[in-house]
Design a protein around this motif. Sequence first.
Motif, PDB file in Angstrom:
ATOM      1  N   TRP A   1       0.801  -1.207   0.015  1.00 36.17           N
ATOM      2  CA  TRP A   1      -0.029  -0.184   0.047  1.00 36.17           C
ATOM      3  C   TRP A   1       0.764   1.433  -0.105  1.00 36.17           C
TER       4      TRP A   1
ATOM      5  N   MET B   1      -6.899   0.548  -9.202  1.00 37.31           N
ATOM      6  CA  MET B   1      -8.115  -0.069  -8.720  1.00 37.31           C
ATOM      7  C   MET B   1      -9.166  -0.316  -9.876  1.00 37.31           C
TER       8      MET B   1
ATOM      9  N   SER C   1      -8.406  -4.040 -10.960  1.00 37.10           N
ATOM     10  CA  SER C   1      -8.576  -4.940 -10.124  1.00 37.10           C
ATOM     11  C   SER C   1     -10.107  -5.114  -9.624  1.00 37.10           C
ATOM     12  N   GLU C   2     -10.665  -3.860  -9.925  1.00 31.50           N
ATOM     13  CA  GLU C   2     -12.381  -4.087  -9.852  1.00 31.50           C
ATOM     14  C   GLU C   2     -12.839  -4.522 -10.793  1.00 31.50           C
TER      15      GLU C   2
ATOM     16  N   ARG D   1     -12.204  -8.275 -10.388  1.00 30.85           N
ATOM     17  CA  ARG D   1     -13.229  -8.728  -9.057  1.00 30.85           C
ATOM     18  C   ARG D   1     -14.678  -8.789  -9.603  1.00 30.85           C
TER      19      ARG D   1
ATOM     20  N   LEU E   1      -5.641  -9.375  -6.767  1.00 27.06           N
ATOM     21  CA  LEU E   1      -4.426  -8.487  -6.051  1.00 27.06           C
ATOM     22  C   LEU E   1      -3.427  -8.292  -7.242  1.00 27.06           C
TER      23      LEU E   1
ATOM     24  N   LEU F   1      -4.337  -5.328  -9.125  1.00 24.65           N
ATOM     25  CA  LEU F   1      -4.098  -4.278  -8.415  1.00 24.65           C
ATOM     26  C   LEU F   1      -2.758  -3.517  -8.403  1.00 24.65           C
TER      27      LEU F   1
ATOM     28  N   TYR G   1     -10.849  -3.027   1.929  1.00 18.86           N
ATOM     29  CA  TYR G   1     -10.941  -4.217   1.254  1.00 18.86           C
ATOM     30  C   TYR G   1      -9.588  -4.667   0.794  1.00 18.86           C
ATOM     31  N   TYR G   2      -8.932  -3.877  -0.101  1.00 18.64           N
ATOM     32  CA  TYR G   2      -7.776  -3.953  -0.567  1.00 18.64           C
ATOM     33  C   TYR G   2      -6.596  -4.100   0.524  1.00 18.64           C
TER      34      TYR G   2
END
Length: 290
Positions: free
Chosen positions: A84, A110, A113-114, A117, A127, A130, A275-276
């Motif tokens: 992060w 994001m 990654s979204e 997901r 991940l 991301l 969440y991440y």
Amino acid sequence: MAESSASQATSRPLEDLDDWESVHHQGGERGENGQKSAFRDYRENVRAGVREFYQLNHRHQTLAFVLEKKREFLAKTRRSMGIWEAMEFLNTLVDDSDPDTDFSQIEHLMQTSEAIRAAGHPRWFVLTGLIHDLGKILCLYGEPQWAVVGDTFPVGCRYSDRIVFPEFFAENPDAAVPEYQARDGIYHEGCGLDQIHLSWGHDEYLYHVVKDYLPEEGLAMIRYHSFYAWHHENQYTHFMNEDDRKKLEWVRAFNPFDLYSKGHDRPDVDALTPYYKDLIAEFFPPRLSW
């Protein structure tokens, strides 16, 4: 290396680091099946900055340059930080010249990654989406764009004519080395892609930072997602071993998310952060060497 230092002054032909991807996809056009049309002829209507970028990239990415950069960066002595924190560090890479978007780097990460997901893929896949571009922090170390992004390709063997702008390889000193322009070059058939030196950039750097923590499928996505001559053009397949054939399937599964998730809905970073952070903690230690 004098050649590398000399080229720093002309290191920024792209308005945005993601501009190099414009050689691979149309600007959001959709075909009859509703899918975005992909992989246009990169010789048509490409921006001058992209051509200049690849001219620099193909001129300076020699075998000696790649080996030098591996010695310089793969010791991973630049920083110690968590994933992060690395995202926040990359977020300081602000490009005020880009007129088309004001998305932050974290928002771009994001977006990928979204999309993954939403498609129902495993958590390690999410991940990977991301973090896959975190190696672009090389720019924050002062590296020129052409040594950070762009399509990757093998050095130390013959250049495929399916690499973007292959004509620019005529300016590369390795083009005059007969051994490096043989089909196998310094390698041998079936040696495996992990034995091949690809042009230096964010893919290889991040792969070495995270290689102890993600499944092999995710590591392949990170290491080879810019190797379009392989995963899209079917070049250099004679170097593959059985493991590479499995990796190819995963890299191809990842590629549409890498190309087409950017530039649409703005992710709610504040809402998604818990969440991440939990997802990162599931796979990574608090700090890594960069």
